[in-house]
Scaffold this motif. Structure first.
Motif, PDB file in Angstrom:
ATOM      1  N   GLY A  94      40.030  48.628  55.388  1.00 14.67           N
ATOM      2  CA  GLY A  94      40.074  49.451  54.122  1.00 14.67           C
ATOM      3  C   GLY A  94      41.037  48.524  52.833  1.00 14.67           C
ATOM      4  N   GLY A  95      41.269  49.385  51.660  1.00 15.89           N
ATOM      5  CA  GLY A  95      41.838  48.634  50.729  1.00 15.89           C
ATOM      6  C   GLY A  95      40.980  47.847  49.796  1.00 15.89           C
ATOM      7  N   LEU A  96      41.465  46.859  49.029  1.00 15.83           N
ATOM      8  CA  LEU A  96      40.589  46.269  48.185  1.00 15.83           C
ATOM      9  C   LEU A  96      40.381  44.973  48.494  1.00 15.83           C
ATOM     10  CD1 LEU A  96      39.206  45.651  45.123  1.00 15.83           C
ATOM     11  CD2 LEU A  96      41.533  45.156  44.334  1.00 15.83           C
ATOM     12  N   LEU A  97      39.159  44.575  48.614  1.00 16.52           N
ATOM     13  CA  LEU A  97      38.846  43.060  48.663  1.00 16.52           C
ATOM     14  C   LEU A  97      38.158  42.220  47.649  1.00 16.52           C
ATOM     15  CD1 LEU A  97      38.201  40.554  50.622  1.00 16.52           C
ATOM     16  CD2 LEU A  97      36.094  41.891  51.378  1.00 16.52           C
ATOM     17  N   VAL A  98      38.875  41.316  47.237  1.00 19.33           N
ATOM     18  CA  VAL A  98      38.240  40.485  46.050  1.00 19.33           C
ATOM     19  C   VAL A  98      37.764  39.438  46.579  1.00 19.33           C
ATOM     20  CG1 VAL A  98      38.833  39.318  44.147  1.00 19.33           C
ATOM     21  CG2 VAL A  98      40.083  41.643  44.715  1.00 19.33           C
TER      22      VAL A  98
ATOM     23  N   THR B  57      45.846  50.003  44.595  1.00 20.97           N
ATOM     24  CA  THR B  57      46.217  50.017  46.066  1.00 20.97           C
ATOM     25  C   THR B  57      47.175  48.612  46.252  1.00 20.97           C
ATOM     26  OG1 THR B  57      45.255  49.773  48.445  1.00 20.97           O
ATOM     27  CG2 THR B  57      44.260  48.598  46.549  1.00 20.97           C
ATOM     28  N   SER B  58      47.845  48.752  47.063  1.00 19.31           N
ATOM     29  CA  SER B  58      48.684  47.826  47.525  1.00 19.31           C
ATOM     30  C   SER B  58      48.078  46.921  48.589  1.00 19.31           C
ATOM     31  CB  SER B  58      50.134  48.300  47.763  1.00 19.31           C
ATOM     32  OG  SER B  58      50.066  49.273  48.960  1.00 19.31           O
ATOM     33  N   ASN B  59      47.190  47.298  49.185  1.00 15.25           N
ATOM     34  CA  ASN B  59      46.398  46.624  50.590  1.00 15.25           C
ATOM     35  C   ASN B  59      45.359  45.861  49.656  1.00 15.25           C
ATOM     36  OD1 ASN B  59      45.130  45.844  52.621  1.00 15.25           O
ATOM     37  ND2 ASN B  59      44.469  47.907  53.313  1.00 15.25           N
ATOM     38  N   ILE B  60      45.714  44.653  49.365  1.00 12.93           N
ATOM     39  CA  ILE B  60      44.675  43.794  48.731  1.00 12.93           C
ATOM     40  C   ILE B  60      44.609  42.486  49.599  1.00 12.93           C
ATOM     41  CG2 ILE B  60      44.109  42.624  46.508  1.00 12.93           C
ATOM     42  CD1 ILE B  60      46.227  44.294  45.097  1.00 12.93           C
ATOM     43  N   THR B  61      43.183  42.133  49.731  1.00 13.84           N
ATOM     44  CA  THR B  61      42.914  40.719  50.327  1.00 13.84           C
ATOM     45  C   THR B  61      42.042  40.122  49.260  1.00 13.84           C
ATOM     46  OG1 THR B  61      42.909  41.610  52.742  1.00 13.84           O
ATOM     47  CG2 THR B  61      41.977  39.568  52.130  1.00 13.84           C
ATOM     48  N   VAL B  62      42.627  38.939  49.317  1.00 11.72           N
ATOM     49  CA  VAL B  62      41.491  37.966  48.324  1.00 11.72           C
ATOM     50  C   VAL B  62      40.896  36.818  49.205  1.00 11.72           C
ATOM     51  CG1 VAL B  62      41.524  36.441  46.207  1.00 11.72           C
ATOM     52  CG2 VAL B  62      43.017  38.454  46.346  1.00 11.72           C
ATOM     53  N   ASP B  63      39.570  36.943  49.182  1.00 16.43           N
ATOM     54  CA  ASP B  63      38.836  35.874  49.825  1.00 16.43           C
ATOM     55  C   ASP B  63      38.631  34.544  49.124  1.00 16.43           C
ATOM     56  OD1 ASP B  63      37.053  34.287  51.556  1.00 16.43           O
ATOM     57  OD2 ASP B  63      35.667  35.975  51.869  1.00 16.43           O
ATOM     58  N   ILE B  64      39.031  33.533  49.098  1.00 19.65           N
ATOM     59  CA  ILE B  64      38.964  32.415  48.249  1.00 19.65           C
ATOM     60  C   ILE B  64      37.725  31.373  48.645  1.00 19.65           C
ATOM     61  CG2 ILE B  64      41.087  32.433  47.142  1.00 19.65           C
ATOM     62  CD1 ILE B  64      42.059  30.077  49.204  1.00 19.65           C
TER      63      ILE B  64
ATOM     64  N   VAL C 200      39.111  29.713  42.373  1.00 17.30           N
ATOM     65  CA  VAL C 200      40.042  29.655  43.636  1.00 17.30           C
ATOM     66  C   VAL C 200      41.486  29.901  43.021  1.00 17.30           C
ATOM     67  CG1 VAL C 200      40.804  28.401  45.580  1.00 17.30           C
ATOM     68  CG2 VAL C 200      38.341  28.827  45.286  1.00 17.30           C
ATOM     69  N   ALA C 201      41.791  28.734  42.241  1.00 12.08           N
ATOM     70  CA  ALA C 201      43.126  28.584  41.789  1.00 12.08           C
ATOM     71  C   ALA C 201      43.638  29.841  41.101  1.00 12.08           C
ATOM     72  CB  ALA C 201      43.240  27.386  40.764  1.00 12.08           C
ATOM     73  N   ALA C 202      42.866  30.508  40.239  1.00 13.96           N
ATOM     74  CA  ALA C 202      43.146  31.809  39.628  1.00 13.96           C
ATOM     75  C   ALA C 202      43.303  33.023  40.653  1.00 13.96           C
ATOM     76  CB  ALA C 202      42.373  32.119  38.521  1.00 13.96           C
ATOM     77  N   ALA C 203      42.443  33.097  41.406  1.00 10.99           N
ATOM     78  CA  ALA C 203      42.578  34.237  42.544  1.00 10.99           C
ATOM     79  C   ALA C 203      43.668  33.878  43.312  1.00 10.99           C
ATOM     80  CB  ALA C 203      41.215  34.257  43.082  1.00 10.99           C
ATOM     81  N   ALA C 204      43.958  32.861  43.699  1.00 10.39           N
ATOM     82  CA  ALA C 204      44.984  32.609  44.507  1.00 10.39           C
ATOM     83  C   ALA C 204      46.267  32.829  43.879  1.00 10.39           C
ATOM     84  CB  ALA C 204      45.364  31.034  45.120  1.00 10.39           C
ATOM     85  N   ILE C 205      46.450  32.426  42.690  1.00  6.94           N
ATOM     86  CA  ILE C 205      47.857  32.803  41.690  1.00  6.94           C
ATOM     87  C   ILE C 205      48.064  34.385  41.553  1.00  6.94           C
ATOM     88  CG2 ILE C 205      48.919  32.532  39.738  1.00  6.94           C
ATOM     89  CD1 ILE C 205      47.905  29.617  39.560  1.00  6.94           C
TER      90      ILE C 205
ATOM     91  N   VAL D 143      42.585  34.811  52.161  1.00  8.17           N
ATOM     92  CA  VAL D 143      41.775  34.458  53.475  1.00  8.17           C
ATOM     93  C   VAL D 143      40.801  33.450  53.026  1.00  8.17           C
ATOM     94  CG1 VAL D 143      42.481  36.497  54.714  1.00  8.17           C
ATOM     95  CG2 VAL D 143      40.273  36.438  53.483  1.00  8.17           C
ATOM     96  N   TYR D 144      40.180  32.891  54.218  1.00  8.29           N
ATOM     97  CA  TYR D 144      39.259  31.671  53.687  1.00  8.29           C
ATOM     98  C   TYR D 144      38.421  31.820  55.053  1.00  8.29           C
ATOM     99  CZ  TYR D 144      37.090  27.395  52.924  1.00  8.29           C
ATOM    100  OH  TYR D 144      36.214  26.157  52.717  1.00  8.29           O
ATOM    101  N   VAL D 145      37.093  31.837  54.961  1.00 10.47           N
ATOM    102  CA  VAL D 145      36.235  31.727  55.922  1.00 10.47           C
ATOM    103  C   VAL D 145      36.052  30.293  56.238  1.00 10.47           C
ATOM    104  CG1 VAL D 145      33.715  32.256  57.178  1.00 10.47           C
ATOM    105  CG2 VAL D 145      35.086  34.066  55.725  1.00 10.47           C
ATOM    106  N   ASP D 146      36.627  29.866  57.340  1.00  6.40           N
ATOM    107  CA  ASP D 146      36.514  28.547  57.992  1.00  6.40           C
ATOM    108  C   ASP D 146      35.568  28.422  59.115  1.00  6.40           C
ATOM    109  OD1 ASP D 146      37.096  25.765  57.948  1.00  6.40           O
ATOM    110  OD2 ASP D 146      39.367  26.279  57.839  1.00  6.40           O
ATOM    111  N   PHE D 147      35.436  27.135  59.648  1.00  4.11           N
ATOM    112  CA  PHE D 147      34.578  26.909  60.777  1.00  4.11           C
ATOM    113  C   PHE D 147      35.247  25.831  61.820  1.00  4.11           C
ATOM    114  CE2 PHE D 147      33.227  25.001  57.037  1.00  4.11           C
ATOM    115  CZ  PHE D 147      33.541  23.776  57.266  1.00  4.11           C
TER     116      PHE D 147
END
Length: 195
Positions: free
Chosen positions: A51-55, A126-133, A141-146, A156-160
């Motif tokens: 749920g929440g907001l995913l950016v 919402t206060s439930n926010i996830t930012v996928d960089i 990425v820098a602006a979104a992380a700040i 979060v980051y999709v890694d491998f």
């Protein structure tokens, strides 16, 4: 799809990619592999909050955006990107739930990116926010992380686990969600003051 069939399909995809038949390899990937990759990725994190907001930041690879969205099932999904090729839009339309919003940036300056993400909070409070960089330019990425740090959002980051250097792609099925920052546990300034 069983493990042997999945492994065979990975090899077929690698053979196509390695022989320079990139368009054919991409079609094969989406037809024969990607659904299994999504399923395996989501199984790794059963019970994770949703749920929440995913950016999501989007560059040239829509797969990480789709993996994170499939896992988190956001109530609102904002995809921040620069102008896209139609093929990428078609992949998003096929694999994402309807209702996501594409934010096409006119420029990738810090002020523009930060402002556009912040404006989304007015529309979707919402206060439930996830930012996928995972995707996007470094300035994005820098602006979104700040932004995420300022607004107490998870980053979060999709890694491998395995990277196929010759193909410049992760090995399908080795993707995982790397939580870069969790505001509930990662407050270094608080531990320095209290510690």
């Amino acid at each position: 799809m069983n493990a042997e069939q999945f492994s065979d399909n990975i090899q077929s995809w690698m053979d196509l990619s390695g022989s320079g038949r990139h368009a054919e390899a991409e079609k094969f990937y989406y037809k024969e592999l990607f659904e299994a990759v999504i399923t395996a990725f989501c199984k790794k994190y059963t019970g994770r909050k949703t749920g929440g907001l995913l950016v999501s930041l989007l560059g040239f690879s829509p797969e990480p955006v789709i993996l994170t969205a499939s896992l988190l099932q956001p109530a609102t999904h904002l995809i921040v990107t620069t102008p896209l090729k139609q093929e990428i839009v078609q992949v998003l339309e096929k694999y994402l739930q309807p209702g996501y919003q594409l934010v096409i940036l006119e420029d990738t300056s810090f002020k523009t990116i930060y402002k556009r993400i912040k404006e989304s909070l007015s529309d979707f409070p919402t206060s439930n926010i996830t930012v996928d960089i995972t995707g996007g330019k470094k300035s994005m990425v820098a602006a979104a992380a700040i932004f995420a740090k300022d607004y107490g959002s998870e980053i979060v980051y999709v890694d491998f686990e395995v990277y196929l250097k010759e193909l410049r792609k992760p090995k399908p099925g080795t993707e995982y969600l790397n939580v870069i920052y969790d505001p509930l546990t990662d407050q270094p300034e608080t531990s320095i003051i209290n510690g």
